[in-house]
Design an enzyme around this catalytic site. Structure first.
Site, mmCIF file in Angstrom:
data_model
loop_
_atom_site.group_PDB
_atom_site.id
_atom_site.type_symbol
_atom_site.label_atom_id
_atom_site.label_comp_id
_atom_site.label_asym_id
_atom_site.label_seq_id
_atom_site.Cartn_x
_atom_site.Cartn_y
_atom_site.Cartn_z
ATOM 1 C CG ASP A 58 -48.858 20.802 50.653
ATOM 2 O OD1 ASP A 58 -48.342 19.840 50.043
ATOM 3 O OD2 ASP A 58 -49.936 21.323 50.307
ATOM 4 C CE LYS A 84 -53.168 17.876 49.716
ATOM 5 N NZ LYS A 84 -52.590 17.429 48.436
ATOM 6 C CG ASN A 129 -44.177 21.711 40.461
ATOM 7 O OD1 ASN A 129 -43.312 22.560 40.326
ATOM 8 N ND2 ASN A 129 -44.853 21.551 41.617
ATOM 9 C CG PHE A 130 -39.163 18.341 36.598
ATOM 10 C CD1 PHE A 130 -37.796 18.166 36.602
ATOM 11 C CD2 PHE A 130 -39.974 17.220 36.634
ATOM 12 C CE1 PHE A 130 -37.239 16.898 36.634
ATOM 13 C CE2 PHE A 130 -39.429 15.947 36.664
ATOM 14 C CZ PHE A 130 -38.058 15.782 36.662
ATOM 15 C CB CYS A 169 -27.245 19.319 40.229
ATOM 16 S SG CYS A 169 -27.407 20.365 38.764
ATOM 17 C CB CYS A 184 -51.672 12.501 40.379
ATOM 18 S SG CYS A 184 -50.062 11.947 40.977
#
Length: 339
Positions: A58, A84, A129-130, A169, A184
């Site tokens: 992270d 984190k 996120n993509f 996929c 968020c």
């Protein structure tokens, strides 16, 4: 059976797991990217279930707004502005000392992702996120590792399992993703949907790791807890032109090394990746002349007179918080850090 496995007795009473399945869990390794809302729930379940090796990455640190849904963190982590990955590793080791747990404070990108997957049995999506999901999808299909996708925002969530050589996929399902500004940080998120989606992800992983892959759901599940809606979408047919699972080009892995400036989705933050490591002691001395500075062993936080905040990490990463304008961030970065 080892006496130390007493903690798993109720899990082993479930016949599809049993002693044999528990031994398989003990021998397994799972890689989680993102230790936020989804990632903390995922890691909690995996460690409590006795997965032998859990590794995660992270790039962020704990903030007060995380505590509503990111279950491994507490107020002391916020006060210490712990990364984190560090806070999660500390919490998880208190839950199960027999599991090999390792957290990395780093941004997972095309240049380093393959260094984390040695011996990994499953790759798990704890991201928001993509762009990163496409990266994980590509590395999973390049190396033949199952990839478990999950996403949650507002009161909605989705989950699917992608198996190299067996299923289409993620890129087949979502060839492009432009985003809709729904994060968020823009429309909020309720913690119960996070818990449910992450728990669904872990349930599918337990099926894989215990040798029960025939029980995998084989579809994309979507749930809205507030509106009481749920449905399952059949995984699309494999796209014969897919650059990942068919053409094996893995576009997310072939990005240039010079792509070092990115906007963090919904975070009002621009991230810079420098070529060299950062000496936090040295940078504390430099920045304390122009900013309000706090340093921990893991990062340095400097609130600038202009209003924005720098967060420096030893690995060479710098966050400019308080703007999503790359030009503005570059101006500040050049002024105080140097391009």
């Amino acid at each position: 059976m080892s006496q130390s496995w007493t903690r798993y007795s109720r899990q082993m009473l479930f016949k599809p797991v049993g002693e044999q399945g528990q031994r398989k869990l003990d021998e397994s390794k799972v890689f989680i990217v993102g230790m936020g809302a989804l990632g903390t729930v995922i890691a909690n379940h995996l460690v409590r279930s006795g997965v032998g090796h859990v590794v995660f990455c992270d790039r962020d640190f704990v903030e007060e707004s995380n505590l509503q849904r990111q279950m491994l963190f507490n107020e002391q982590d916020v006060q210490q502005f712990l990364p984190k990955a560090v806070a999660a590793e500390q919490a998880l080791k208190k839950l199960n000392s027999s599991v090999n747990i390792k957290g990395h404070v780093t941004d997972v990108n095309a240049n380093n992702v393959e260094s984390f997957i040695d011996g990994v049995d499953v790759i798990m999506d704890g991201t928001d996120n993509f762009e990163t999901r496409y990266l994980l999808n590509d590395v999973a299909y390049k190396h033949g590792i199952p990839f478990v996708y999950g996403g949650a925002v507002s009161s909605r969530g989705m989950n699917a399992v992608f198996l190299p050589g067996k299923t289409p996929c993620l890129r087949c399902m979502f060839p492009t993703y432009g985003g809709a500004g729904q994060t968020c940080d823009t429309i909020g998120v309720l913690s119960p949907i996070v818990d449910i989606i992450a728990s669904m992800q872990v349930m599918e992983v337990l099926k894989i790791l215990t040798g029960n892959s025939e029980k995998l759901r084989n579809n994309l599940a979507s749930i809205d807890l507030w509106e009481n809606h749920s449905f399952e979408m059949k995984l699309e047919e494999i796209n014969e032109e897919c650059p990942t699972c068919q053409l094996k080009q893995y576009p997310a892995l072939s990005q240039g090394e010079n792509e070092r400036v990115t906007t963090l989705c919904g975070r009002d933050t621009v991230q810079f990746m420098t070529a060299n490591k950062l000496n936090l002691v040295s940078w504390e001395r430099k920045l304390e002349k122009v900013a309000s500075v706090k340093k921990s062993p893991y990062l340095l936080r400097a609130v600038l007179e202009e209003g924005e905040t720098f967060v420096l990490f030893p690995e060479g990463r710098v966050l400019v918080q308080g703007t999503e304008n790359i030009s503005r961030a570059k101006t500040l970065y050049a002024k105080y850090i140097g391009m």
